[in-house]
Design an enzyme around this catalytic site. Structure first.
Site, short mmCIF file in Angstrom:
data_model
loop_
_atom_site.label_atom_id
_atom_site.label_comp_id
_atom_site.label_asym_id
_atom_site.label_seq_id
_atom_site.Cartn_x
_atom_site.Cartn_y
_atom_site.Cartn_z
N GLU A 98 10.44 17.03 0.57
CA GLU A 98 9.95 15.70 0.96
C GLU A 98 9.08 15.15 -0.16
O GLU A 98 8.40 15.91 -0.86
CB GLU A 98 9.16 15.84 2.28
CG GLU A 98 8.53 14.57 2.80
CD GLU A 98 9.53 13.49 3.19
OE1 GLU A 98 10.32 13.07 2.31
OE2 GLU A 98 9.50 13.02 4.34
N ASP A 99 9.11 13.83 -0.35
CA ASP A 99 8.30 13.22 -1.41
C ASP A 99 6.82 13.23 -1.05
O ASP A 99 5.99 13.65 -1.85
CB ASP A 99 8.79 11.80 -1.73
CG ASP A 99 8.91 10.90 -0.51
OD1 ASP A 99 8.68 11.38 0.63
OD2 ASP A 99 9.24 9.71 -0.67
N ASP A 102 2.41 11.69 4.68
CA ASP A 102 1.39 10.66 4.84
C ASP A 102 0.75 10.87 6.23
O ASP A 102 -0.15 11.68 6.38
CB ASP A 102 2.08 9.31 4.69
CG ASP A 102 1.13 8.13 4.69
OD1 ASP A 102 -0.04 8.31 4.38
OD2 ASP A 102 1.57 7.01 5.03
N PHE A 151 -1.52 3.76 -2.27
CA PHE A 151 -0.07 3.66 -2.19
C PHE A 151 0.50 3.90 -3.58
O PHE A 151 0.10 3.26 -4.55
CB PHE A 151 0.37 2.29 -1.66
CG PHE A 151 1.77 2.31 -1.13
CD1 PHE A 151 2.02 2.69 0.18
CD2 PHE A 151 2.85 2.02 -1.97
CE1 PHE A 151 3.33 2.76 0.66
CE2 PHE A 151 4.16 2.09 -1.49
CZ PHE A 151 4.39 2.46 -0.18
N ARG A 164 11.38 2.96 -8.13
CA ARG A 164 11.77 4.38 -8.01
C ARG A 164 12.02 5.00 -9.38
O ARG A 164 11.95 6.21 -9.54
CB ARG A 164 13.05 4.52 -7.16
CG ARG A 164 12.88 4.15 -5.70
CD ARG A 164 14.10 4.59 -4.90
NE ARG A 164 14.19 3.95 -3.60
CZ ARG A 164 13.60 4.38 -2.49
NH1 ARG A 164 12.83 5.44 -2.54
NH2 ARG A 164 13.76 3.74 -1.36
P1 IMP Z 1 4.80 9.69 7.35
O1 IMP Z 1 5.68 9.83 8.55
O2 IMP Z 1 3.69 8.72 7.60
O3 IMP Z 1 4.27 11.02 6.85
O4 IMP Z 1 5.68 8.96 6.27
C1 IMP Z 1 6.19 9.55 5.17
C2 IMP Z 1 7.06 8.55 4.44
O5 IMP Z 1 6.37 7.30 4.22
C3 IMP Z 1 7.39 9.09 3.07
O6 IMP Z 1 8.55 9.89 3.10
C4 IMP Z 1 7.54 7.82 2.26
O7 IMP Z 1 8.87 7.36 2.36
C5 IMP Z 1 6.61 6.82 2.91
N1 IMP Z 1 5.32 6.72 2.18
C6 IMP Z 1 4.11 7.09 2.62
N2 IMP Z 1 3.16 6.86 1.70
C7 IMP Z 1 3.80 6.35 0.62
C8 IMP Z 1 3.34 5.92 -0.69
O8 IMP Z 1 2.17 5.98 -1.08
N3 IMP Z 1 4.32 5.44 -1.52
C9 IMP Z 1 5.64 5.37 -1.16
N4 IMP Z 1 6.09 5.76 0.04
C10 IMP Z 1 5.18 6.26 0.93
#
Ligand code: IMP
Length: 176
Positions: A98-99, A102, A151, A164
């Site tokens: 996973e990238d 959050d 962000f 990207r």
């Molecule tokens: P979560 O369910 O809130 O943990 O969301 C995770 C997803 O939100 C990641 O896989 C990203 O696609 C997106 N995301 C959250 N923060 C960022 C950021 O700082 N930059 C780009 N995408 C983000």
């Protein structure tokens, strides 16, 4: 209002070094096994491309497309699988790539979903973690970097599908 990437948060070199270290750790901990690397699209594809080349094991790769519904800045926990894995993971050692974690809601859903498919083991590697925004606890087995509540874009991560292709991670700022 325009949104543009500004300061470099994590350089190309720092990314390379950290990804190489993660690859070494995974190589030694999965020695003798054939893990399935599950890449969560789209944001993880650049990280995953570098990571798999740092892992010296007979691994296989599969992809999972997800869409997380939310208000634009925060996911709601309602996650839709837009493209499912192409092969069964039953009895396999699965490593999710996973990238960024959050709120953790997307990963919580994915871990629960994949666990029902009977993998032998299920672990998570995440490039980034933003603990300040965490809503649910997600066990990150291998982590690249912990970052503040900013962000970020680049190295596969987007803002409205842009940036990207930046080779480093940059902070996005908004201005008139
Ligand atoms: P979560 O369910 O809130 O943990 O969301 C995770 C997803 O939100 C990641 O896989 C990203 O696609 C997106 N995301 C959250 N923060 C960022 C950021 O700082 N930059 C780009 N995408 C983000």
């Amino acid at each position: 209002m325009t949104t543009e990437p500004t300061d470099v948060l994590i350089s190309r070199e720092a990314l390379q070094q950290r990804v190489a270290a993660l690859g070494r750790a995974i190589t030694s901990e999965y020695a003798g096994r054939r893990p399935v690397i599950v890449v969560v699209l789209k944001g993880s594809f650049v990280f995953a491309a570098d990571l798999i080349r740092a892992i010296e094991l007979p691994l296989t790769v599969d992809f999972l497309g997800v869409r997380s519904y939310g208000d634009g800045t925060e996911s709601s926990g309602v996650v839709q699988i837009t493209a499912d894995l192409s092969h069964s993971i039953e009895g396999r050692d699965v490593l999710i790539v996973e990238d960024i974690v959050d709120t953790g809601l997307t990963l919580r859903f994915l871990l629960d979903n994949l666990r029902t498919r009977g993998p032998r083991s299920l672990k998570l590697v995440a490039l980034l973690h933003k603990p300040a925004r965490s809503r649910v606890t997600v066990p990150i087995d291998y982590l690249g970097f912990t970052i503040d509540d900013v962000f970020v874009v680049g190295y596969g991560l987007d803002h409205a599908q842009r940036y990207r292709n930046l080779p480093e991670l940059r902070v996005v700022s908004e201005h008139e």
